[in-house]
Motif scaffolding. Structure first.
Motif, mmCIF file in Angstrom:
data_model
loop_
_atom_site.group_PDB
_atom_site.id
_atom_site.type_symbol
_atom_site.label_atom_id
_atom_site.label_comp_id
_atom_site.label_asym_id
_atom_site.label_seq_id
_atom_site.Cartn_x
_atom_site.Cartn_y
_atom_site.Cartn_z
ATOM 1 N N LEU A 151 3.781 5.070 -16.409
ATOM 2 C CA LEU A 151 2.771 5.312 -15.379
ATOM 3 C C LEU A 151 1.608 4.329 -15.501
ATOM 4 C CD1 LEU A 151 1.516 7.099 -13.105
ATOM 5 C CD2 LEU A 151 0.478 8.432 -14.937
ATOM 6 N N VAL A 152 1.091 4.158 -16.711
ATOM 7 C CA VAL A 152 -0.036 3.243 -16.914
ATOM 8 C C VAL A 152 0.367 1.813 -16.560
ATOM 9 C CG1 VAL A 152 -1.531 2.212 -18.689
ATOM 10 C CG2 VAL A 152 -1.226 4.684 -18.587
ATOM 11 N N GLN A 153 1.590 1.397 -16.935
ATOM 12 C CA GLN A 153 2.032 0.044 -16.606
ATOM 13 C C GLN A 153 2.135 -0.140 -15.096
ATOM 14 O OE1 GLN A 153 2.964 -2.767 -18.881
ATOM 15 N NE2 GLN A 153 2.404 -3.544 -16.889
ATOM 16 N N ALA A 154 2.697 0.837 -14.397
ATOM 17 C CA ALA A 154 2.807 0.742 -12.940
ATOM 18 C C ALA A 154 1.420 0.720 -12.296
ATOM 19 C CB ALA A 154 3.633 1.908 -12.394
ATOM 20 N N LEU A 155 0.499 1.531 -12.794
ATOM 21 C CA LEU A 155 -0.870 1.514 -12.260
ATOM 22 C C LEU A 155 -1.572 0.195 -12.585
ATOM 23 C CD1 LEU A 155 -2.032 5.165 -13.004
ATOM 24 C CD2 LEU A 155 -1.457 4.156 -10.788
ATOM 25 N N TRP A 156 -1.279 -0.359 -13.759
ATOM 26 C CA TRP A 156 -1.842 -1.657 -14.147
ATOM 27 C C TRP A 156 -1.452 -2.698 -13.100
ATOM 28 C CZ3 TRP A 156 -1.215 -3.548 -19.869
ATOM 29 C CH2 TRP A 156 -1.885 -4.749 -20.075
ATOM 30 N N PHE A 157 -0.192 -2.699 -12.705
ATOM 31 C CA PHE A 157 0.254 -3.636 -11.673
ATOM 32 C C PHE A 157 -0.386 -3.333 -10.323
ATOM 33 C CE2 PHE A 157 4.531 -4.370 -13.974
ATOM 34 C CZ PHE A 157 3.906 -5.220 -14.856
ATOM 35 N N ALA A 158 -0.556 -2.055 -10.022
ATOM 36 C CA ALA A 158 -1.093 -1.668 -8.712
ATOM 37 C C ALA A 158 -2.555 -2.073 -8.545
ATOM 38 C CB ALA A 158 -0.946 -0.163 -8.515
ATOM 39 N N ILE A 159 -3.338 -2.049 -9.613
ATOM 40 C CA ILE A 159 -4.756 -2.368 -9.480
ATOM 41 C C ILE A 159 -5.074 -3.832 -9.759
ATOM 42 C CG2 ILE A 159 -5.462 -0.019 -10.025
ATOM 43 C CD1 ILE A 159 -6.276 -1.017 -12.815
ATOM 44 N N THR A 160 -4.088 -4.594 -10.190
ATOM 45 C CA THR A 160 -4.314 -6.006 -10.473
ATOM 46 C C THR A 160 -4.345 -6.780 -9.160
ATOM 47 O OG1 THR A 160 -3.197 -5.804 -12.578
ATOM 48 C CG2 THR A 160 -3.414 -8.013 -11.686
ATOM 49 N N GLU A 161 -5.408 -7.554 -8.985
ATOM 50 C CA GLU A 161 -5.541 -8.300 -7.740
ATOM 51 C C GLU A 161 -4.570 -9.468 -7.647
ATOM 52 O OE1 GLU A 161 -9.491 -9.457 -6.677
ATOM 53 O OE2 GLU A 161 -10.292 -7.587 -7.449
ATOM 54 N N GLY A 162 -4.456 -10.248 -8.680
ATOM 55 C CA GLY A 162 -3.642 -11.450 -8.617
ATOM 56 C C GLY A 162 -2.408 -11.361 -9.492
ATOM 57 N N LEU A 163 -1.400 -10.652 -9.035
ATOM 58 C CA LEU A 163 -0.177 -10.555 -9.838
ATOM 59 C C LEU A 163 0.536 -11.887 -9.967
ATOM 60 C CD1 LEU A 163 1.369 -7.122 -8.890
ATOM 61 C CD2 LEU A 163 0.571 -7.872 -11.107
ATOM 62 N N THR A 164 0.227 -12.832 -9.098
ATOM 63 C CA THR A 164 0.872 -14.139 -9.221
ATOM 64 C C THR A 164 0.495 -14.809 -10.540
ATOM 65 O OG1 THR A 164 -0.939 -15.129 -7.965
ATOM 66 C CG2 THR A 164 1.056 -14.543 -6.756
ATOM 67 N N THR A 165 -0.743 -14.609 -10.993
ATOM 68 C CA THR A 165 -1.116 -15.205 -12.274
ATOM 69 C C THR A 165 -0.466 -14.460 -13.430
ATOM 70 O OG1 THR A 165 -3.118 -13.871 -12.390
ATOM 71 C CG2 THR A 165 -3.334 -16.056 -11.451
ATOM 72 N N TYR A 166 -0.052 -13.217 -13.216
ATOM 73 C CA TYR A 166 0.625 -12.466 -14.270
ATOM 74 C C TYR A 166 2.080 -12.875 -14.429
ATOM 75 C CZ TYR A 166 -2.749 -8.830 -15.582
ATOM 76 O OH TYR A 166 -3.801 -8.145 -16.098
ATOM 77 N N PHE A 167 2.729 -13.237 -13.362
ATOM 78 C CA PHE A 167 4.172 -13.440 -13.426
ATOM 79 C C PHE A 167 4.645 -14.844 -13.099
ATOM 80 C CE2 PHE A 167 3.919 -8.863 -12.836
ATOM 81 C CZ PHE A 167 4.714 -8.457 -13.881
ATOM 82 N N LEU B 155 11.365 1.311 -11.381
ATOM 83 C CA LEU B 155 11.845 0.399 -10.341
ATOM 84 C C LEU B 155 10.747 -0.566 -9.909
ATOM 85 C CD1 LEU B 155 14.065 2.767 -8.154
ATOM 86 C CD2 LEU B 155 14.825 0.905 -9.644
ATOM 87 N N VAL B 156 9.516 -0.080 -9.811
ATOM 88 C CA VAL B 156 8.396 -0.962 -9.458
ATOM 89 C C VAL B 156 8.212 -2.024 -10.535
ATOM 90 C CG1 VAL B 156 5.881 -1.042 -9.212
ATOM 91 C CG2 VAL B 156 7.192 0.705 -8.013
ATOM 92 N N ILE B 157 8.210 -1.595 -11.795
ATOM 93 C CA ILE B 157 8.065 -2.554 -12.896
ATOM 94 C C ILE B 157 9.234 -3.528 -12.900
ATOM 95 C CG2 ILE B 157 8.009 -2.778 -15.412
ATOM 96 C CD1 ILE B 157 6.578 -0.012 -15.430
ATOM 97 N N GLY B 158 10.451 -3.012 -12.699
ATOM 98 C CA GLY B 158 11.640 -3.864 -12.659
ATOM 99 C C GLY B 158 11.603 -4.864 -11.524
ATOM 100 N N LEU B 159 11.032 -4.479 -10.394
ATOM 101 C CA LEU B 159 10.906 -5.401 -9.260
ATOM 102 C C LEU B 159 10.068 -6.614 -9.644
ATOM 103 C CD1 LEU B 159 11.205 -6.006 -6.166
ATOM 104 C CD2 LEU B 159 9.038 -4.791 -5.908
ATOM 105 N N TYR B 160 8.931 -6.377 -10.281
ATOM 106 C CA TYR B 160 8.077 -7.491 -10.685
ATOM 107 C C TYR B 160 8.746 -8.361 -11.741
ATOM 108 C CZ TYR B 160 4.216 -5.593 -8.026
ATOM 109 O OH TYR B 160 3.419 -5.154 -7.015
ATOM 110 N N VAL B 161 9.423 -7.725 -12.686
ATOM 111 C CA VAL B 161 10.128 -8.500 -13.712
ATOM 112 C C VAL B 161 11.255 -9.303 -13.064
ATOM 113 C CG1 VAL B 161 11.569 -8.343 -15.766
ATOM 114 C CG2 VAL B 161 9.517 -6.967 -15.605
ATOM 115 N N GLY B 162 11.991 -8.680 -12.156
ATOM 116 C CA GLY B 162 13.067 -9.385 -11.466
ATOM 117 C C GLY B 162 12.556 -10.567 -10.666
ATOM 118 N N LEU B 163 11.472 -10.373 -9.936
ATOM 119 C CA LEU B 163 10.888 -11.488 -9.187
ATOM 120 C C LEU B 163 10.357 -12.560 -10.124
ATOM 121 C CD1 LEU B 163 8.991 -9.607 -6.345
ATOM 122 C CD2 LEU B 163 11.054 -10.992 -6.124
#
Length: 185
Positions: free
Chosen positions: A138-154, A37-45
Protein backbone atom coordinates in the motif's frame (compact mmCIF):
# COMPACT_ATOMS: atom_id res chain seq x y z
CA UNK A 1 -23.85 0.74 37.13
CA UNK A 2 -20.82 1.77 35.12
CA UNK A 3 -20.66 5.35 33.92
CA UNK A 4 -18.48 4.47 30.93
CA UNK A 5 -19.58 1.55 28.78
CA UNK A 6 -16.85 -1.00 28.14
CA UNK A 7 -15.62 -1.09 24.58
CA UNK A 8 -14.28 -4.20 22.86
CA UNK A 9 -10.54 -4.23 22.34
CA UNK A 10 -10.94 -5.24 18.69
CA UNK A 11 -13.47 -3.83 16.26
CA UNK A 12 -16.07 -6.52 15.48
CA UNK A 13 -15.11 -6.71 11.78
CA UNK A 14 -11.57 -7.79 12.67
CA UNK A 15 -12.70 -10.49 15.07
CA UNK A 16 -11.88 -13.97 13.72
CA UNK A 17 -15.32 -15.23 14.67
CA UNK A 18 -17.11 -12.44 12.79
CA UNK A 19 -19.32 -13.51 9.86
CA UNK A 20 -17.82 -10.60 7.86
CA UNK A 21 -14.26 -11.89 8.20
CA UNK A 22 -14.33 -13.69 4.82
CA UNK A 23 -15.51 -10.59 2.96
CA UNK A 24 -12.93 -8.44 4.67
CA UNK A 25 -10.16 -10.89 3.81
CA UNK A 26 -11.32 -11.00 0.17
CA UNK A 27 -11.31 -7.17 0.04
CA UNK A 28 -7.78 -7.04 1.48
CA UNK A 29 -6.50 -9.60 -1.02
CA UNK A 30 -8.24 -7.86 -3.93
CA UNK A 31 -6.81 -4.46 -2.96
CA UNK A 32 -3.37 -5.99 -2.49
CA UNK A 33 -3.48 -7.59 -5.94
CA UNK A 34 -4.60 -4.29 -7.51
CA UNK A 35 -1.75 -2.42 -5.82
CA UNK A 36 0.75 -5.07 -6.94
CA UNK A 37 -0.55 -4.65 -10.48
CA UNK A 38 0.03 -0.89 -10.26
CA UNK A 39 3.58 -1.44 -9.01
CA UNK A 40 4.13 -4.11 -11.67
CA UNK A 41 2.92 -1.74 -14.38
CA UNK A 42 5.58 0.82 -13.50
CA UNK A 43 8.28 -1.84 -13.26
CA UNK A 44 7.17 -3.32 -16.58
CA UNK A 45 7.23 0.07 -18.28
CA UNK A 46 10.62 0.69 -16.72
CA UNK A 47 12.09 -2.25 -18.62
CA UNK A 48 11.64 -0.20 -21.80
CA UNK A 49 13.86 2.57 -20.43
CA UNK A 50 17.05 3.45 -22.21
CA UNK A 51 19.89 5.77 -21.21
CA UNK A 52 19.41 9.48 -21.85
CA UNK A 53 22.00 12.14 -22.63
CA UNK A 54 22.74 12.87 -18.98
CA UNK A 55 23.41 9.19 -18.37
CA UNK A 56 25.99 9.07 -21.17
CA UNK A 57 27.69 12.26 -19.94
CA UNK A 58 27.96 10.82 -16.41
CA UNK A 59 29.58 7.64 -17.72
CA UNK A 60 31.92 9.60 -20.00
CA UNK A 61 32.91 11.91 -17.15
CA UNK A 62 33.50 8.97 -14.82
CA UNK A 63 35.71 7.21 -17.37
CA UNK A 64 37.59 10.37 -18.25
CA UNK A 65 38.45 11.71 -14.79
CA UNK A 66 38.14 8.63 -12.55
CA UNK A 67 35.83 7.73 -9.71
CA UNK A 68 37.04 10.02 -6.91
CA UNK A 69 37.47 13.02 -9.19
CA UNK A 70 33.94 12.35 -10.49
CA UNK A 71 32.59 12.37 -6.91
CA UNK A 72 34.51 15.56 -6.02
CA UNK A 73 33.33 17.26 -9.23
CA UNK A 74 29.76 16.30 -8.42
CA UNK A 75 30.00 17.64 -4.87
CA UNK A 76 31.62 20.91 -5.89
CA UNK A 77 29.83 21.81 -9.12
CA UNK A 78 26.32 20.36 -8.98
CA UNK A 79 23.37 21.42 -6.86
CA UNK A 80 22.20 19.64 -3.73
CA UNK A 81 22.10 16.00 -4.76
CA UNK A 82 25.18 15.20 -2.76
CA UNK A 83 24.32 11.74 -1.51
CA UNK A 84 23.86 10.43 -5.01
CA UNK A 85 27.37 10.92 -6.37
CA UNK A 86 29.10 8.03 -4.62
CA UNK A 87 26.05 5.79 -5.20
CA UNK A 88 25.75 6.73 -8.89
CA UNK A 89 29.47 6.55 -9.53
CA UNK A 90 29.68 3.11 -7.93
CA UNK A 91 26.78 1.70 -9.93
CA UNK A 92 27.71 3.10 -13.34
CA UNK A 93 31.35 2.08 -12.97
CA UNK A 94 30.31 -1.56 -12.44
CA UNK A 95 27.33 -2.08 -14.78
CA UNK A 96 26.84 -1.53 -18.48
CA UNK A 97 24.55 1.49 -18.92
CA UNK A 98 22.06 -0.26 -21.21
CA UNK A 99 21.75 -3.27 -18.90
CA UNK A 100 21.43 -0.96 -15.93
CA UNK A 101 18.63 1.03 -17.58
CA UNK A 102 16.61 -2.16 -18.11
CA UNK A 103 17.00 -3.71 -14.65
CA UNK A 104 17.29 -0.64 -12.48
CA UNK A 105 13.50 -0.01 -12.08
CA UNK A 106 12.96 -3.53 -10.71
CA UNK A 107 15.99 -3.20 -8.46
CA UNK A 108 14.83 0.18 -7.12
CA UNK A 109 11.30 -1.07 -6.41
CA UNK A 110 12.61 -4.16 -4.62
CA UNK A 111 14.90 -1.98 -2.50
CA UNK A 112 12.09 0.41 -1.58
CA UNK A 113 9.70 -2.45 -0.75
CA UNK A 114 12.39 -3.92 1.50
CA UNK A 115 12.97 -0.56 3.20
CA UNK A 116 9.26 -0.02 3.82
CA UNK A 117 8.84 -3.56 5.16
CA UNK A 118 11.82 -3.14 7.51
CA UNK A 119 10.37 0.13 8.79
CA UNK A 120 6.98 -1.49 9.43
CA UNK A 121 8.70 -4.47 11.07
CA UNK A 122 9.80 -2.18 13.86
CA UNK A 123 6.14 -2.20 14.87
CA UNK A 124 5.74 -5.97 14.78
CA UNK A 125 3.99 -6.10 18.15
CA UNK A 126 1.14 -4.05 16.69
CA UNK A 127 1.18 -5.46 13.14
CA UNK A 128 1.01 -9.07 12.05
CA UNK A 129 3.20 -10.28 9.19
CA UNK A 130 0.32 -10.23 6.71
CA UNK A 131 -0.57 -6.66 7.74
CA UNK A 132 3.04 -5.55 7.32
CA UNK A 133 3.20 -7.06 3.82
CA UNK A 134 -0.14 -5.51 2.88
CA UNK A 135 0.87 -2.09 4.26
CA UNK A 136 4.22 -2.32 2.45
CA UNK A 137 2.50 -2.75 -0.89
CA UNK A 138 0.00 0.00 0.00
CA UNK A 139 2.72 2.49 0.95
CA UNK A 140 4.67 1.71 -2.24
CA UNK A 141 1.58 2.21 -4.41
CA UNK A 142 0.78 5.48 -2.60
CA UNK A 143 4.43 6.54 -3.00
CA UNK A 144 4.00 6.21 -6.76
CA UNK A 145 0.61 7.94 -6.69
CA UNK A 146 1.88 11.07 -4.93
CA UNK A 147 5.15 11.36 -6.84
CA UNK A 148 4.97 14.14 -9.39
CA UNK A 149 7.72 13.05 -11.75
CA UNK A 150 7.71 9.28 -12.07
CA UNK A 151 9.78 9.63 -15.21
CA UNK A 152 12.79 10.53 -13.08
CA UNK A 153 12.10 7.45 -10.95
CA UNK A 154 11.99 4.94 -13.76
CA UNK A 155 13.10 6.18 -17.14
CA UNK A 156 16.08 8.41 -16.41
CA UNK A 157 18.76 6.09 -15.07
CA UNK A 158 21.14 8.37 -13.17
CA UNK A 159 18.33 10.59 -11.86
CA UNK A 160 16.57 7.50 -10.61
CA UNK A 161 19.62 6.45 -8.66
CA UNK A 162 19.91 9.91 -7.16
CA UNK A 163 16.27 10.73 -6.35
CA UNK A 164 14.61 7.35 -5.84
CA UNK A 165 17.73 5.93 -4.26
CA UNK A 166 17.90 8.88 -1.86
CA UNK A 167 14.26 8.44 -0.86
CA UNK A 168 14.77 4.73 -0.35
CA UNK A 169 17.85 5.33 1.79
CA UNK A 170 15.80 7.77 3.89
CA UNK A 171 13.25 5.02 4.57
CA UNK A 172 16.09 2.63 5.48
CA UNK A 173 17.39 5.25 7.93
CA UNK A 174 13.91 5.61 9.43
CA UNK A 175 13.78 1.82 9.83
CA UNK A 176 17.15 1.86 11.62
CA UNK A 177 16.03 4.68 13.92
CA UNK A 178 12.77 2.86 14.69
CA UNK A 179 14.77 -0.25 15.60
CA UNK A 180 17.11 1.75 17.82
CA UNK A 181 14.20 3.37 19.67
CA UNK A 182 12.48 0.01 19.95
CA UNK A 183 15.49 -1.61 21.60
CA UNK A 184 16.30 1.34 23.86
CA UNK A 185 12.90 2.42 25.09
Amino acid sequence: MALVPSLPLKPPLLDRRSPHRGRLLFAEVALGVMMLLVIGLYVGLGTYASPMSDDFSHVASLRKIGFWNYVVKGYTSWYGIYSGWVWTGSIISVFDLFTLARWQPLFQVMLSLTAIFLFLSAFKQALSLSRRVWLTVLVQALWFAITEGLTTYFYWTTASMIYYGGNTLTVFQAACLARIFQTRY
